[in-house]
Scaffold this motif. Structure first.
Motif, PDB file in Angstrom:
ATOM      1  N   ASP A 160      -6.402   7.563   3.938  1.00  0.00           N
ATOM      2  CA  ASP A 160      -6.475   8.576   5.003  1.00  0.00           C
ATOM      3  C   ASP A 160      -5.281   8.544   5.954  1.00  0.00           C
ATOM      4  O   ASP A 160      -5.201   9.358   6.877  1.00  0.00           O
ATOM      5  CB  ASP A 160      -7.772   8.401   5.808  1.00  0.00           C
ATOM      6  CG  ASP A 160      -9.011   8.780   5.003  1.00  0.00           C
ATOM      7  OD1 ASP A 160      -8.864   9.474   3.977  1.00  0.00           O
ATOM      8  OD2 ASP A 160     -10.118   8.374   5.414  1.00  0.00           O
ATOM      9  N   GLY A 161      -4.379   7.593   5.754  1.00  0.00           N
ATOM     10  CA  GLY A 161      -3.203   7.508   6.622  1.00  0.00           C
ATOM     11  C   GLY A 161      -3.525   7.024   8.024  1.00  0.00           C
ATOM     12  O   GLY A 161      -2.876   7.438   8.998  1.00  0.00           O
ATOM     13  N   ALA A 162      -4.478   6.119   8.158  1.00  0.00           N
ATOM     14  CA  ALA A 162      -4.867   5.592   9.469  1.00  0.00           C
ATOM     15  C   ALA A 162      -3.712   4.820  10.098  1.00  0.00           C
ATOM     16  O   ALA A 162      -2.919   4.166   9.406  1.00  0.00           O
ATOM     17  CB  ALA A 162      -6.088   4.684   9.321  1.00  0.00           C
ATOM     18  N   LEU A 170       0.360  -3.098   7.672  1.00  0.00           N
ATOM     19  CA  LEU A 170      -0.425  -3.688   6.595  1.00  0.00           C
ATOM     20  C   LEU A 170      -0.912  -2.605   5.628  1.00  0.00           C
ATOM     21  O   LEU A 170      -0.825  -2.767   4.397  1.00  0.00           O
ATOM     22  CB  LEU A 170      -1.615  -4.464   7.170  1.00  0.00           C
ATOM     23  CG  LEU A 170      -2.442  -5.297   6.187  1.00  0.00           C
ATOM     24  CD1 LEU A 170      -3.084  -6.484   6.913  1.00  0.00           C
ATOM     25  CD2 LEU A 170      -3.528  -4.490   5.505  1.00  0.00           C
ATOM     26  N   LEU A 171      -1.417  -1.496   6.165  1.00  0.00           N
ATOM     27  CA  LEU A 171      -1.914  -0.420   5.306  1.00  0.00           C
ATOM     28  C   LEU A 171      -0.799   0.199   4.481  1.00  0.00           C
ATOM     29  O   LEU A 171      -1.050   0.702   3.365  1.00  0.00           O
ATOM     30  CB  LEU A 171      -2.613   0.650   6.147  1.00  0.00           C
ATOM     31  CG  LEU A 171      -3.864   0.214   6.903  1.00  0.00           C
ATOM     32  CD1 LEU A 171      -4.475   1.394   7.645  1.00  0.00           C
ATOM     33  CD2 LEU A 171      -4.891  -0.402   5.959  1.00  0.00           C
ATOM     34  N   ASN A 172       0.420   0.157   4.996  1.00  0.00           N
ATOM     35  CA  ASN A 172       1.545   0.692   4.229  1.00  0.00           C
ATOM     36  C   ASN A 172       1.754  -0.069   2.923  1.00  0.00           C
ATOM     37  O   ASN A 172       2.308   0.472   1.957  1.00  0.00           O
ATOM     38  CB  ASN A 172       2.828   0.649   5.065  1.00  0.00           C
ATOM     39  CG  ASN A 172       2.865   1.749   6.115  1.00  0.00           C
ATOM     40  OD1 ASN A 172       2.197   2.782   5.979  1.00  0.00           O
ATOM     41  ND2 ASN A 172       3.652   1.538   7.170  1.00  0.00           N
ATOM     42  N   ARG A 173       1.306  -1.328   2.887  1.00  0.00           N
ATOM     43  CA  ARG A 173       1.425  -2.119   1.664  1.00  0.00           C
ATOM     44  C   ARG A 173       0.448  -1.640   0.589  1.00  0.00           C
ATOM     45  O   ARG A 173       0.594  -1.999  -0.586  1.00  0.00           O
ATOM     46  CB  ARG A 173       1.187  -3.605   1.960  1.00  0.00           C
ATOM     47  CG  ARG A 173       2.336  -4.260   2.718  1.00  0.00           C
ATOM     48  CD  ARG A 173       2.132  -5.752   2.841  1.00  0.00           C
ATOM     49  NE  ARG A 173       3.341  -6.417   3.288  1.00  0.00           N
ATOM     50  CZ  ARG A 173       4.322  -6.821   2.513  1.00  0.00           C
ATOM     51  NH1 ARG A 173       4.237  -6.630   1.194  1.00  0.00           N
ATOM     52  NH2 ARG A 173       5.393  -7.411   2.994  1.00  0.00           N
ATOM     53  N   VAL A 178      -2.067   4.025  -3.669  1.00  0.00           N
ATOM     54  CA  VAL A 178      -2.483   5.410  -3.437  1.00  0.00           C
ATOM     55  C   VAL A 178      -1.578   6.348  -4.226  1.00  0.00           C
ATOM     56  O   VAL A 178      -2.044   7.261  -4.932  1.00  0.00           O
ATOM     57  CB  VAL A 178      -2.444   5.761  -1.939  1.00  0.00           C
ATOM     58  CG1 VAL A 178      -2.868   7.211  -1.718  1.00  0.00           C
ATOM     59  CG2 VAL A 178      -3.338   4.814  -1.126  1.00  0.00           C
ATOM     60  N   GLU A 179      -0.291   6.108  -4.145  1.00  0.00           N
ATOM     61  CA  GLU A 179       0.686   6.956  -4.839  1.00  0.00           C
ATOM     62  C   GLU A 179       0.510   6.875  -6.358  1.00  0.00           C
ATOM     63  O   GLU A 179       0.683   7.878  -7.064  1.00  0.00           O
ATOM     64  CB  GLU A 179       2.103   6.524  -4.444  1.00  0.00           C
ATOM     65  CG  GLU A 179       3.219   7.278  -5.147  1.00  0.00           C
ATOM     66  CD  GLU A 179       3.217   8.772  -4.852  1.00  0.00           C
ATOM     67  OE1 GLU A 179       3.835   9.519  -5.651  1.00  0.00           O
ATOM     68  OE2 GLU A 179       2.614   9.198  -3.851  1.00  0.00           O
ATOM     69  N   ALA A 180       0.172   5.692  -6.855  1.00  0.00           N
ATOM     70  CA  ALA A 180      -0.007   5.515  -8.295  1.00  0.00           C
ATOM     71  C   ALA A 180      -1.168   6.352  -8.831  1.00  0.00           C
ATOM     72  O   ALA A 180      -1.226   6.623 -10.039  1.00  0.00           O
ATOM     73  CB  ALA A 180      -0.232   4.040  -8.618  1.00  0.00           C
ATOM     74  N   LYS A 191     -13.636   9.831   1.458  1.00  0.00           N
ATOM     75  CA  LYS A 191     -14.985  10.312   1.151  1.00  0.00           C
ATOM     76  C   LYS A 191     -15.258  10.342  -0.354  1.00  0.00           C
ATOM     77  O   LYS A 191     -16.413  10.417  -0.765  1.00  0.00           O
ATOM     78  CB  LYS A 191     -15.192  11.715   1.744  1.00  0.00           C
ATOM     79  CG  LYS A 191     -15.148  11.752   3.261  1.00  0.00           C
ATOM     80  CD  LYS A 191     -15.335  13.169   3.780  1.00  0.00           C
ATOM     81  CE  LYS A 191     -15.274  13.209   5.308  1.00  0.00           C
ATOM     82  NZ  LYS A 191     -15.415  14.594   5.833  1.00  0.00           N
ATOM     83  N   ASN A 192     -14.206  10.290  -1.138  1.00  0.00           N
ATOM     84  CA  ASN A 192     -14.330  10.314  -2.593  1.00  0.00           C
ATOM     85  C   ASN A 192     -14.449   8.877  -3.095  1.00  0.00           C
ATOM     86  O   ASN A 192     -13.455   8.162  -3.242  1.00  0.00           O
ATOM     87  CB  ASN A 192     -13.113  11.006  -3.216  1.00  0.00           C
ATOM     88  CG  ASN A 192     -13.225  11.147  -4.735  1.00  0.00           C
ATOM     89  OD1 ASN A 192     -14.029  10.498  -5.371  1.00  0.00           O
ATOM     90  ND2 ASN A 192     -12.393  12.019  -5.303  1.00  0.00           N
TER      91      ASN A 192
END
Length: 245
Positions: A160-162, A170-173, A178-180, A191-192
């Motif tokens: 969600d890009g929080a 940390l989430l950027n790691r 996500v990209e894969a 939500k999915n």
């Protein structure tokens, strides 16, 4: 007055009770001895004798004990005393901080058995990689498991890009995972549930691969067959752990 036949029956009953008591006592002694052996703290000799495949098999067996509610009941203070002079864990688990996934419990391991590094999203940053080098090259662990899990909050945040303070970095790691999955069907939001699971699985796999990519020490141990690095996923609804080998 008791008859000869009744006296004979009474004697047979006493003999049967005596033998049953001996057998029960023997069984109890065997059970205690077996439990004591199962609860013995990992020694340097046992650690050295284990192969990476043996270590993986032990963690798999431990999760089966957890699932069947047949976990070992050990004297933890006894293990504290037994490991006071040194530790010889056979594996390192790199897991998320999620309260539902405590590695020692879900793998049914005890004091001195495994190293446990926990960080949100089970990412392998430089500090985790350094910890893995210590656990394996210096302390002798034969296996590294990167343990992701279902319904991971960190993975959802990355999807969600929080953004929140240091958590953002940390989430950027997790973003590569996500990209894969950019071509995965369905809505690409937290939500999915299926998408979250796909990203979490990919994230654990990429982290396991990254350990070798970023560490010459770990690459050498793997090449020498002194170490295995695998990814795994824990299902928070069932407790079952699935390995991606």
């Amino acid at each position: 007055m008791p008859t000869d036949r009744s006296r004979e029956g009474e004697m047979l009953s006493r003999r049967h009770f005596c033998c049953a008591g001996v057998l029960a006592g023997t069984a109890a002694s065997f059970s205690r001895a077996f439990a004591a052996d199962q609860c013995a703290a990992t020694t340097q000799q046992r650690q050295a004798a284990l192969s990476p495949d043996d270590a993986l098999a032990e963690l798999k067996a431990g999760n089966e004990r957890f699932l069947s509610q047949n976990m070992r009941n050990c004297d933890l203070l006894g293990q504290v005393r037994a490991t006071a002079g040194g530790q010889f864990p056979f594996a390192l688990v790199i897991g998320c901080i999620d309260s539902r996934v405590p590695p020692e419990l879900v793998f049914d391991q005890r004091i001195g058995d495994i190293f446990s590094a926990r960080i949100a999203g089970n990412v392998a940053d430089d500090d985790v990689v350094g910890s893995a080098e210590f656990a394996t090259k210096l302390a002798g662990a034969k296996l590294i498991v990167v343990l992701g899990h279902s319904e991971c909050g960190a993975v959802k945040g990355a999807i969600d890009g929080a953004q929140l303070g240091k958590l953002t970095d940390l989430l950027n790691r997790i973003k590569p995972a996500v990209e894969a999955n950019r071509n995965a069907p369905g809505e690409h939001t937290s939500k999915n549930t299926d998408f979250v699971q796909q990203v979490a699985t990919t994230n654990a796999t990429l982290a396991a691969q990254g350990l070798q990519r970023d560490s010459e020490v770990l690459r050498d141990l793997v090449a020498q067959k002194d170490l295995r690095i695998v990814a795994a996923m824990h299902d928070v609804a069932s407790g079952r752990i699935t390995f991606m080998e």
